[in-house]
Enzyme design. Sequence first.
Site, mmCIF file in Angstrom:
data_model
loop_
_atom_site.group_PDB
_atom_site.id
_atom_site.type_symbol
_atom_site.label_atom_id
_atom_site.label_comp_id
_atom_site.label_asym_id
_atom_site.label_seq_id
_atom_site.Cartn_x
_atom_site.Cartn_y
_atom_site.Cartn_z
ATOM 1 N N ALA A 124 0.820 -1.215 0.000
ATOM 2 C CA ALA A 124 0.000 0.000 0.000
ATOM 3 C C ALA A 124 0.849 1.258 0.000
ATOM 4 O O ALA A 124 0.489 2.269 -0.637
ATOM 5 C CB ALA A 124 -0.943 -0.008 1.200
ATOM 6 N N ASP A 125 1.977 1.235 0.695
ATOM 7 C CA ASP A 125 2.839 2.414 0.765
ATOM 8 C C ASP A 125 3.235 2.902 -0.626
ATOM 9 O O ASP A 125 3.436 4.099 -0.852
ATOM 10 C CB ASP A 125 4.128 2.117 1.541
ATOM 11 C CG ASP A 125 3.932 1.255 2.766
ATOM 12 O OD1 ASP A 125 2.966 0.481 2.807
ATOM 13 O OD2 ASP A 125 4.768 1.322 3.674
ATOM 14 N N ALA A 126 3.377 1.951 -1.567
ATOM 15 C CA ALA A 126 3.840 2.298 -2.909
ATOM 16 C C ALA A 126 2.920 3.296 -3.595
ATOM 17 O O ALA A 126 3.354 4.054 -4.472
ATOM 18 C CB ALA A 126 3.953 1.027 -3.760
ATOM 19 N N TYR A 139 1.724 5.913 -2.461
ATOM 20 C CA TYR A 139 2.166 7.274 -2.144
ATOM 21 C C TYR A 139 3.465 7.598 -2.869
ATOM 22 O O TYR A 139 3.679 8.736 -3.297
ATOM 23 C CB TYR A 139 2.387 7.421 -0.642
ATOM 24 C CG TYR A 139 2.723 8.829 -0.191
ATOM 25 C CD1 TYR A 139 1.718 9.745 0.062
ATOM 26 C CD2 TYR A 139 4.039 9.241 -0.008
ATOM 27 C CE1 TYR A 139 2.006 11.041 0.485
ATOM 28 C CE2 TYR A 139 4.349 10.528 0.406
ATOM 29 C CZ TYR A 139 3.323 11.427 0.651
ATOM 30 O OH TYR A 139 3.625 12.706 1.063
#
Length: 750
Positions: free
Chosen positions: A200-202, A204
């Site tokens: 999920a961080d990707a 951003y």
Amino acid sequence: MFSRSPRLALRLSVGLAAALLTTTALSGHALAQTSSLAPGVEAAWLEQTPRPALNTDPAALPSRAQAMASVEYVAASQIRAMAGEPIALSTGSNLSQMSSNWVAATFYIGAARLARVSDDPETLRFLTAVAEHYNYSVRGARSGPTMLNADDITIGDLYEELYARRGQEGVLLPLRQRLDWQVPHLNRSADTPQLIWWWADALYMAPPVFARMSAITGDPKYLAAADKEWRRTAARLWVPEQRLFLRDERFKDDRHRNARGEHIYWARGNGWVMGGLARWLESVPADFAGRDFYVDIFRQMADRVIELQRADGLWPASLLDPDAFPQDETSGSVFYVYALAWGINHGLLDRETYLPHVTRGWAALNRHVLPNGLIGATQKTGDMPVATAPEEVGLYTTGTYILAGLEVADLNGPVQSLPEAEPRRDTAEVIAATTPTPPAPVTVVGPEEVRRREAEMRATRALSYDPAQLNRPSTTEPLAPPPAEQQVPRAVVRFAPDRLDDLLWENDRVAHRIYGPALEARESPSGSGVDVWAKRVRWPYMDRQLKFPNYHVDRGEGLDYYDVGRGRGAGGLGIWYDNKLWTSRNFSTYRIDATGGDEARFSVDYRPWPVDVARRVWETRDFSLPLGSSFTRMTSTLNSDTSEPLTVAIGISKRRNENGSGFVTRDRENGRLMFWEPTNAEHGSIGVAIAVDPALVEGFTEDADNYLILVRVTPGQPFTYYMGSAWDGGLDFKDRTAWEAFVAQQAFRF
């Protein structure tokens, strides 16, 4: 050959943030070298910033000044902390130093937005130093998976910001090369077991960089490719029933559940997604076919996260299991404050519903600003909720605190439309003041060696090939008058493919230009504003001036020193809708009807452009400049895909310098808008006047870049207006009084 002993450390000090070493420590031995920073810069970065009063009242919206003071304080404190640490040669695991990895890059994102609006040049100078130090490059060259790693693209936002502000081609080249390499993989036709953006961080880190690359370059391939992979990631990680994202696919199985047997939803993981959506939507065109998909997810997440906010204003590290890690944690909460405030500011979220959650969250974050100015209670780097100590800090939290604070400050202003414009180009003076200059070698000691070095640098500049100067003389001597037959006054217009498709027109009194398709492809910030050239001869001089590499130098006949930038220049127009100006890009086609005699006459077409999501508009405009006139007559025909009337805004670019902000005159009765610019210390002042049919005038307004006169127009029906200019260094008007008296005497035909 270097060993892998942990005793071996090759480190660079941030005094080197401009580009070279200040201190090198090898096996514990220090070698002092000259800092590459200009005098005083390192001291400025290391200077302690006074702590302002931080708003901790959960019911109060701080004023813009209060919010900005908090943001400036935290940003300066973080730069101070980074400047006080040595820089590791390997940047992968750096957590608090200057670095090119995602940890530091998420701080640069916030700092770069602050630098747009801050009066303090040190933030921009620091960011430029970082980019210079890493040569505008990205990490991850070792293998295919590392070249696709979203984390290593995060710093691309900094390079895009500096390119947007400066237009220096080399700033963007390494990043664009990496994105070009990635695009075919993002565009792969078949789904694969593994994702590129598998966590999920990707969402951003990388997608906003791709979307912004399309906005900057005008090439839609980056946005289209990122859209495909974003949707693949959402198909795997988005849980519609919870309106939240799993961090990655491991968290679907039974081994990654909380003590109550539920799936784990990480606060910071979902914060990355919401913050990434905000940044993504800032660059996605209003008419992009898939835009509603992202707006819908953003709104669903916003609706969900306000249900999960704690009473104290923070969010729990584990969103659905607040008791698992009851400690205060800020690195997730800071994203929610940012995203919710951003959603309100951009009209995606209801202010009455969401503002109380923003003010509670902002107050809670401020309670965790430590004495050193950093944000405490930051969960360490990782992939799931863990316990957090009050003194723990992280660059990603301070960077996003800056974004949140800027949005909180903007809550004191009007709603903003999407997409957002790229920042205005910096002046040469700003670029020079915020670009650290490498020092002379340490061997340059003593007056004689300093003189030799200066002569060497002059020779380097004189003898180096510059593509911009190809086939142009390098003299800066005053021009000799042209032959007598060329001194005859006449009105001319020329399409200039040698000048990236500019259209240039002039007569015996004024000179102007507009920008064409080649410049649009090369320089994204260019648009449909109208340029003014300062002129002091009666014959055509623009082509003579353009023979020189620097046509911004006065060689006796005049010069181009007017800066259109992102503004309307002298009489460019746009559509005023939802309190925002919606403008076309450069003209797409042209026709020249008359040139070389008593009148220059031509027309251009502007391709359709979006007006928010409400409609599309396109334009044909006819231009006429007769000999002896200071005014170009323009007849515009605007068409649209809907028949409702248009509010057209015709503008004049604002100016501000050390001599003030000039003088603006609004005359509704006579349909006039006039602006006399503040004096340029080197070149004087330019005055611009717009004249429209008074019967069409709806009023006046302004935005950040322009003074605007508003007229009501029916699609498909032509309307006429006039644009005129004057220069107090020219032949006709020596001051504002003379120019405005002249304008008042003019009779215009509409």
